[in-house]
Design a protein around this motif. Structure first.
Motif, PDB file in Angstrom:
ATOM      1  N   LEU A  53       0.857  -1.154  -0.050  1.00  0.00           N
ATOM      2  CA  LEU A  53       0.205   0.024   0.055  1.00  0.00           C
ATOM      3  C   LEU A  53       0.947   1.255  -0.094  1.00  0.00           C
ATOM      4  CD1 LEU A  53      -2.615  -1.085   2.514  1.00  0.00           C
ATOM      5  CD2 LEU A  53      -2.935  -0.667   0.106  1.00  0.00           C
ATOM      6  N   GLY A  54       2.235   1.261   0.004  1.00  0.00           N
ATOM      7  CA  GLY A  54       2.832   2.355  -0.123  1.00  0.00           C
ATOM      8  C   GLY A  54       3.282   2.691   1.352  1.00  0.00           C
ATOM      9  N   ILE A  55       3.181   1.965   2.387  1.00  0.00           N
ATOM     10  CA  ILE A  55       3.473   2.276   3.940  1.00  0.00           C
ATOM     11  C   ILE A  55       4.834   2.206   4.055  1.00  0.00           C
ATOM     12  CG2 ILE A  55       2.515   2.513   6.116  1.00  0.00           C
ATOM     13  CD1 ILE A  55       0.657   3.666   4.210  1.00  0.00           C
ATOM     14  N   HIS A  56       5.567   3.098   4.825  1.00  0.00           N
ATOM     15  CA  HIS A  56       6.756   2.781   5.123  1.00  0.00           C
ATOM     16  C   HIS A  56       6.762   1.997   6.535  1.00  0.00           C
ATOM     17  CE1 HIS A  56       8.955   5.942   2.432  1.00  0.00           C
ATOM     18  NE2 HIS A  56       7.903   5.669   2.085  1.00  0.00           N
ATOM     19  N   THR A  57       7.440   0.924   6.729  1.00  0.00           N
ATOM     20  CA  THR A  57       7.273   0.257   7.916  1.00  0.00           C
ATOM     21  C   THR A  57       8.547  -0.258   8.409  1.00  0.00           C
ATOM     22  OG1 THR A  57       6.945  -1.873   6.652  1.00  0.00           O
ATOM     23  CG2 THR A  57       5.033  -0.804   7.049  1.00  0.00           C
ATOM     24  N   TYR A  58       8.662  -0.887   9.704  1.00  0.00           N
ATOM     25  CA  TYR A  58       9.918  -1.607  10.159  1.00  0.00           C
ATOM     26  C   TYR A  58       9.360  -2.630  11.118  1.00  0.00           C
ATOM     27  CZ  TYR A  58      14.409  -3.119  11.049  1.00  0.00           C
ATOM     28  OH  TYR A  58      15.623  -4.101  11.014  1.00  0.00           O
ATOM     29  N   ARG A  59       9.745  -3.720  11.121  1.00  0.00           N
ATOM     30  CA  ARG A  59       9.259  -4.815  12.005  1.00  0.00           C
ATOM     31  C   ARG A  59      10.263  -5.192  13.144  1.00  0.00           C
ATOM     32  NH1 ARG A  59       9.066 -10.376  12.389  1.00  0.00           N
ATOM     33  NH2 ARG A  59      10.498 -10.308  10.297  1.00  0.00           N
ATOM     34  N   LEU A  60       9.995  -5.224  14.229  1.00  0.00           N
ATOM     35  CA  LEU A  60      10.811  -5.641  15.481  1.00  0.00           C
ATOM     36  C   LEU A  60      10.164  -6.963  15.968  1.00  0.00           C
ATOM     37  CD1 LEU A  60      11.095  -2.212  17.220  1.00  0.00           C
ATOM     38  CD2 LEU A  60      13.174  -3.320  15.803  1.00  0.00           C
ATOM     39  N   ASP A  61      11.143  -7.912  15.766  1.00  0.00           N
ATOM     40  CA  ASP A  61      10.756  -9.265  16.126  1.00  0.00           C
ATOM     41  C   ASP A  61      11.538  -9.771  17.383  1.00  0.00           C
ATOM     42  OD1 ASP A  61       9.058 -12.020  15.398  1.00  0.00           O
ATOM     43  OD2 ASP A  61      11.237 -12.772  15.883  1.00  0.00           O
ATOM     44  N   GLY A  62      10.901 -10.355  18.540  1.00  0.00           N
ATOM     45  CA  GLY A  62      11.273 -10.835  19.544  1.00  0.00           C
ATOM     46  C   GLY A  62      12.715 -11.448  19.370  1.00  0.00           C
ATOM     47  N   THR A 103       5.946  -4.703  16.188  1.00  0.00           N
ATOM     48  CA  THR A 103       6.543  -5.319  17.153  1.00  0.00           C
ATOM     49  C   THR A 103       5.909  -6.750  17.477  1.00  0.00           C
ATOM     50  OG1 THR A 103       5.818  -4.843  19.339  1.00  0.00           O
ATOM     51  CG2 THR A 103       6.994  -3.150  18.199  1.00  0.00           C
ATOM     52  N   ALA A 104       6.796  -7.892  17.481  1.00  0.00           N
ATOM     53  CA  ALA A 104       6.373  -9.131  17.870  1.00  0.00           C
ATOM     54  C   ALA A 104       6.981  -9.737  18.915  1.00  0.00           C
ATOM     55  CB  ALA A 104       6.352  -9.921  16.588  1.00  0.00           C
ATOM     56  N   PHE A 105       6.209  -9.521  20.369  1.00  0.00           N
ATOM     57  CA  PHE A 105       6.975  -9.909  21.417  1.00  0.00           C
ATOM     58  C   PHE A 105       5.869 -10.952  22.241  1.00  0.00           C
ATOM     59  CE2 PHE A 105       9.566  -6.806  19.812  1.00  0.00           C
ATOM     60  CZ  PHE A 105      10.764  -6.991  20.117  1.00  0.00           C
ATOM     61  N   ILE A 106       6.270 -12.006  22.740  1.00  0.00           N
ATOM     62  CA  ILE A 106       5.239 -12.366  23.762  1.00  0.00           C
ATOM     63  C   ILE A 106       4.864 -11.456  24.841  1.00  0.00           C
ATOM     64  CG2 ILE A 106       4.902 -14.204  25.783  1.00  0.00           C
ATOM     65  CD1 ILE A 106       6.879 -15.870  24.233  1.00  0.00           C
ATOM     66  N   SER A 107       5.507 -10.321  25.416  1.00  0.00           N
ATOM     67  CA  SER A 107       5.276  -9.695  26.305  1.00  0.00           C
ATOM     68  C   SER A 107       4.304  -9.920  27.283  1.00  0.00           C
ATOM     69  CB  SER A 107       5.085  -8.167  25.652  1.00  0.00           C
ATOM     70  OG  SER A 107       4.440  -8.236  24.469  1.00  0.00           O
ATOM     71  N   PRO A 108       4.729 -11.116  28.094  1.00  0.00           N
ATOM     72  CA  PRO A 108       3.482 -11.618  28.941  1.00  0.00           C
ATOM     73  C   PRO A 108       3.028 -10.929  30.003  1.00  0.00           C
ATOM     74  CG  PRO A 108       5.818 -12.348  29.708  1.00  0.00           C
ATOM     75  CD  PRO A 108       5.797 -11.601  28.248  1.00  0.00           C
ATOM     76  N   TYR A 109       3.538  -9.787  30.521  1.00  0.00           N
ATOM     77  CA  TYR A 109       3.044  -9.092  31.549  1.00  0.00           C
ATOM     78  C   TYR A 109       2.334  -7.862  31.254  1.00  0.00           C
ATOM     79  CZ  TYR A 109       6.373 -12.384  33.805  1.00  0.00           C
ATOM     80  OH  TYR A 109       7.166 -13.333  34.024  1.00  0.00           O
ATOM     81  N   ARG A 110       1.334  -7.802  31.807  1.00  0.00           N
ATOM     82  CA  ARG A 110       0.238  -6.718  31.484  1.00  0.00           C
ATOM     83  C   ARG A 110       0.922  -5.219  31.912  1.00  0.00           C
ATOM     84  NH1 ARG A 110      -4.014  -8.508  34.140  1.00  0.00           N
ATOM     85  NH2 ARG A 110      -4.771  -9.658  32.117  1.00  0.00           N
ATOM     86  N   GLU A 111       1.620  -5.232  32.946  1.00  0.00           N
ATOM     87  CA  GLU A 111       2.332  -3.936  33.482  1.00  0.00           C
ATOM     88  C   GLU A 111       3.200  -3.522  32.507  1.00  0.00           C
ATOM     89  OE1 GLU A 111       4.757  -2.339  37.394  1.00  0.00           O
ATOM     90  OE2 GLU A 111       3.693  -4.138  37.337  1.00  0.00           O
ATOM     91  N   ASP A 112       4.036  -4.540  31.784  1.00  0.00           N
ATOM     92  CA  ASP A 112       5.160  -4.228  31.016  1.00  0.00           C
ATOM     93  C   ASP A 112       4.754  -3.505  29.721  1.00  0.00           C
ATOM     94  OD1 ASP A 112       7.211  -5.220  32.785  1.00  0.00           O
ATOM     95  OD2 ASP A 112       7.128  -7.031  31.815  1.00  0.00           O
ATOM     96  N   ARG A 113       3.569  -4.137  29.346  1.00  0.00           N
ATOM     97  CA  ARG A 113       2.961  -3.798  28.058  1.00  0.00           C
ATOM     98  C   ARG A 113       2.333  -2.247  28.231  1.00  0.00           C
ATOM     99  NH1 ARG A 113       0.716  -9.107  27.905  1.00  0.00           N
ATOM    100  NH2 ARG A 113      -1.231  -8.080  28.546  1.00  0.00           N
ATOM    101  N   ASP A 114       1.679  -1.933  29.547  1.00  0.00           N
ATOM    102  CA  ASP A 114       1.285  -0.783  30.055  1.00  0.00           C
ATOM    103  C   ASP A 114       2.297   0.275  29.922  1.00  0.00           C
ATOM    104  OD1 ASP A 114      -1.334  -1.636  30.042  1.00  0.00           O
ATOM    105  OD2 ASP A 114      -1.497  -2.034  32.306  1.00  0.00           O
ATOM    106  N   GLN A 115       3.445  -0.189  30.674  1.00  0.00           N
ATOM    107  CA  GLN A 115       4.572   0.822  30.583  1.00  0.00           C
ATOM    108  C   GLN A 115       5.111   1.365  29.299  1.00  0.00           C
ATOM    109  OE1 GLN A 115       5.591   2.444  33.359  1.00  0.00           O
ATOM    110  NE2 GLN A 115       4.095   1.464  34.366  1.00  0.00           N
ATOM    111  N   ALA A 116       5.094   0.431  28.193  1.00  0.00           N
ATOM    112  CA  ALA A 116       5.380   0.770  26.811  1.00  0.00           C
ATOM    113  C   ALA A 116       4.466   1.674  26.384  1.00  0.00           C
ATOM    114  CB  ALA A 116       5.483  -0.598  26.012  1.00  0.00           C
ATOM    115  N   ARG A 117       3.084   1.416  26.587  1.00  0.00           N
ATOM    116  CA  ARG A 117       1.862   2.270  26.114  1.00  0.00           C
ATOM    117  C   ARG A 117       2.307   3.774  26.677  1.00  0.00           C
ATOM    118  NH1 ARG A 117      -3.235   1.464  24.102  1.00  0.00           N
ATOM    119  NH2 ARG A 117      -3.227  -0.904  24.605  1.00  0.00           N
TER     120      ARG A 117
END
Length: 198
Positions: A53-62, A103-117
């Motif tokens: 679609l012409g979108i500039h991307t980058y992927r970060l995999d675990g 980004t593709a990460f298990i990131s199992p802890y809700r608190e860690d994902r909330d901190q990233a957000r």
């Protein structure tokens, strides 16, 4: 040793200007879910669809990030938290650069994902929950990790002897054990179009 005497140096080009140049917004799509839930597979296909679609991307995999930036981290709860903290910071830089970051990460802890957000402005962090039953993820076992965990060769494995805390309010939930890969990609792309990210 923590950095001291550091001062942020502003750019003369703002994020909004970079987004205008690219003609799309630059959210971070944070794919989270069990090992084998399809995070990496889905993020690869979404990135391909965005590129078309012409979108500039980058992927970060675990796994990929653990070959370089995070190669000094293990899988203890503390290391997992630091892993996610670093990825959040890299995602923030890419967000500022005007790229759609996956980004593709298990990131199992809700608190860690909330901190990233919390690193992002409202709307710039899109949590994509690749929802998949443990039975199906274990049945897939693409890397043979569940088998090793069940045999006691891997300790602290998410879903077996370490927790996975499901998102409470993910922007996108893709039931990867029920949908085809094509339909899963469509769900993500449709969300981005409907909400005018692209």
């Amino acid at each position: 040793m923590k950095s001291t005497n550091v001062v942020w140096h502003d750019s003369k080009v703002a994020k909004a200007e970079r987004q205008k140049l690219k003609d799309h917004k630059s959210p971070v799509l944070w794919f989270t879910g069990l090992s084998g839930s399809g995070k990496s597979t889905l993020s690869v296909e979404v990135e391909k669809a965005l590129y078309e679609l012409g979108i500039h991307t980058y992927r970060l995999d675990g796994d990929n990030v653990r070959h370089g930036l995070n190669k000094n981290l293990g899988f203890s709860p503390e290391d997992r938290t630091e892993n996610i903290r670093r990825i959040g910071e890299v995602g923030k830089l890419m967000n500022d650069a005007g790229l759609v970051t996956l980004t593709a990460f298990i990131s199992p802890y809700r608190e860690d994902r909330d901190q990233a957000r919390k690193l992002f402005e409202d709307g710039d962090f899109i949590e994509v929950y690749t929802k998949c039953s443990l039975d199906e993820a274990e049945n897939r076992d693409p890397k043979g990790l569940y088998k090793k965990a069940r045999a006691g060769e891997i300790k602290g494995f998410t879903g077996i002897d370490a927790p996975y805390e499901e998102p409470k309010d993910a922007e996108i939930t893709v039931e990867t054990d029920k949908l085809s890969l094509e339909d899963s990609v469509r769900e993500v792309i449709d969300y981005l179009k409907f909400n005018q990210y692209i």
